[in-house]
Motif scaffolding. Structure first.
Motif: not given
Lengths: 446, 144
Positions: B79-85
């Motif tokens: 999911l990086y860098p679309r979302n911070v997880v």
């Protein structure tokens, strides 16, 4: 892995780019496979070490600057070839190519290399290959340069930040050229490393052995499970580190035209894996020892070459300081020293068990130890240095487990065989060299 | 004797090498997956992307720091860098959860666990199982 064939072409083009950087640094044209491989390793060493300064100068664009430098060096290499600048002619066939046994052994090496190629391109990542190196690549790609951060919110994994960048650099450059990031496209990068490992091992062995024995040594290395299967195909950085060790051994033993590359290759050990710095220091001592035996003086040491290694070591230290991450795995305090002293027999026994595992090594390490004894009595200064340095590195690798905060058995089980795999090219060459030495002197193995 | 020992060393090398090559070839072509993200996970990732917008911050809680670590980090990397997880493992004390919530302002929670009760998720969605683990993937809103 779901790589595209164009990824293979881009990987090969990048390898040529690295070799062009190496040729520019060494100011020579590669004349055969072994010297071409040396240029490739030297170019990678320079690009790997240069990434930190470039990241500081171009915080978002260091990768693109690296590509630009590689392209300029490639143009320079092409221009030099177009001008027809003199280059020693390469032999049309390698020595021994008309020897049937050599052909059989070399064919076997090629078959193992073909197997590695197929398996490497088919395998998904194993643990470190994904969790450390590919992840470092992802951050490098999206941030464009080295950074002091890991993934948001991570604390324990911050210790990966100061890990040397070469493998991730190669993977990230591939992503930049292909124009998009895809974890499944990384694996072609490990093919040049693997071929380099085989070529450098052959070059190192050929410097002190007959063509037939050099081919046998290369086959023995290729048949080591940790060199050609498992973690090597699972995108770990140990096999690339072994390629640099083989390059160093080849440059140290081939005296005619390789000494210009030796300091760069020793420096290159520091840009692949953290423990490469230990190997680099051991290599420096070994080379200095052989030099002092042969020249009988240390005053005539080639200080410009010493300076090259010093710059690599300084850049490595600078990277670790810049990242400013405290390592929670290896702890050195007064208390840990006391614990370490009590662990010595246990760690020594565990490491010895790993070293003598026939499933992993066949009989390589017992044979190496016997050969080292022979080389100590009968070998040249370079061969003796090689054996002593290999044994020293194996021992130093065991020492680091005295200070681990992990369960010792688990840590040694997971790491020590891979550390030994890194120096296995040196062990294989020393083993064959010792055997030849014993045979020539017509003595029995002690 | 020297030749005999050399033959033994070469023989042992052939034995260990050929055995490992055969085993690895079999593992690569008959056991190993073609992608680091198996098909079931690709479907789960699609479901997450459909629900969590770009820039959305996700708390990923895994029931196991050993078996679950691979998949937890695989979701984070995918999911990086679309979302911070932000990845955490059980046990996660309430005080620490509250501190993380203040720091990261999570909008969504992703739970890798056999049961969904470890994390208070609203509009919870069961995204299915993880390969070779008893854990399921639960996605939901995480309100402060």
């Amino acid at each position: 892995m779901t790589f595209r064939w164009t990824d293979l072409l881009v990987t090969a083009a990048l390898a040529v780019g690295f070799a062009a950087v190496g040729e520019a640094i060494l100011r020579r044209r590669s004349r055969d496979l072994v010297s071409g491989n040396e240029s490739f390793l030297v170019g990678m060493a320079a690009c790997g070490a240069g990434l930190l300064p470039l990241s500081l100068l171009f915080p978002r664009a260091a990768l693109r600057v690296e590509l630009l430098v590689m392209a300029l060096c490639l143009l320079l290499a092409l221009w030099r070839r177009a001008r027809g600048s003199p280059s020693p002619p390469a032999p049309r066939l390698p020595a021994g190519a008309r020897d049937f046994v050599w052909l059989v052994l070399t064919t076997a090496v090629i078959l193992v290399a073909a197997d590695f190629t197929a398996v490497n391109l088919r395998y998904a990542f194993l643990w470190d290959g994904f969790q450390i190196w590919a992840s470092k690549t992802q951050l490098l790609y999206y941030r464009g340069a080295l950074d002091r951060l890991w993934y948001p919110g991570d604390t324990y994994e911050l210790r990966y930040v100061p890990y040397p960048p070469l493998v991730s650099l190669y993977e990230a450059l591939l992503q930049v050229v292909r124009g998009q990031f895809d974890f499944d496209s990384f694996k072609p990068v490990f093919l040049p490393f693997y071929y380099s490992l085989l070529v450098a091992t052959y070059g190192a062995a050929r410097a002190v052995l007959s063509a037939r024995l050099a081919a046998a040594a290369t086959l023995m290395l290729a048949l080591l499970p940790l060199a050609s299967t498992g973690t090597a195909a699972g995108a770990y950085a140990d096999m690339p580190q072994a390629a640099f060790v083989a390059g160093v051994v080849a440059a140290a033993l081939r005296r005619t035209d390789s000494h210009g590359g030796l300091p760069w290759l020793i420096g290159g050990l520091t840009v692949v894996k953290p423990e490469g710095t230990i190997i680099a220091v051991v290599a420096c001592v070994a080379v200095a020892y052989a030099w002092s035996i042969e020249k009988r003086t240390v005053r005539r040491l080639p200080w410009s070459r010493v300076a090259i290694v010093a710059v690599f070591l300084a850049l490595r230290l600078a990277y670790v300081r810049w990242a400013s991450v405290s390592d929670s795995v290896y702890v050195l305090t007064r208390e840990s020293l006391m614990v370490a002293a009590g662990r010595i027999p246990h760690v020594a026994r565990l490491c010895l068990v790993k070293m003598l595992s026939p499933r992993r090594w066949g009989l390589l390490w017992p044979a190496f130890l016997l050969s080292a004894l022979v080389l100590g009595r009968r070998g040249s200064a370079a061969e003796t240095s090689l054996a002593v340095a290999t044994a020293t590195a194996a021992a130093l690798f065991a020492v680091i487990f005295l200070f681990t905060t992990w369960p010792v058995e688990l840590h040694i089980d997971q790491a020590y065989p891979r550390l030994l795999a890194q120096i296995s090219p040196a062990a294989v060459v020393a083993t064959f060299s010792g055997w030849q030495c014993a045979r020539q002197a017509d003595i029995e193995v002690p | 004797m020297l030749r005999g020992f050399a033959a033994l060393v070469v023989g042992a090398s052939l034995w260990s090498g050929v055995r490992a090559l055969a085993r690895d070839f079999d593992r690569a072509f008959h056991v190993g997956g073609k992608s680091v993200f198996p098909e079931s996970m690709v479907r789960q990732l699609d479901a997450i992307r459909a629900r969590v917008p770009p820039g959305g911050t996700v708390l990923l809680l895994s029931a196991s720091s050993t078996d679950g670590a691979w998949w937890a980090r695989a979701f984070q990397r995918a999911l990086y860098p679309r979302n911070v997880v932000v990845v955490r493992y059980e046990p996660l004390p309430k005080a620490q959860l509250a501190r993380l919530g203040r720091e990261w302002r999570f909008g969504w929670g992703l739970l890798l666990a056999p049961e969904p009760s470890l994390l208070a998720l609203t509009d919870r969605e069961d995204l299915g199982t993880l390969p070779a683990l008893p854990d399921r993937v639960w996605l939901g809103n995480l309100t402060p």
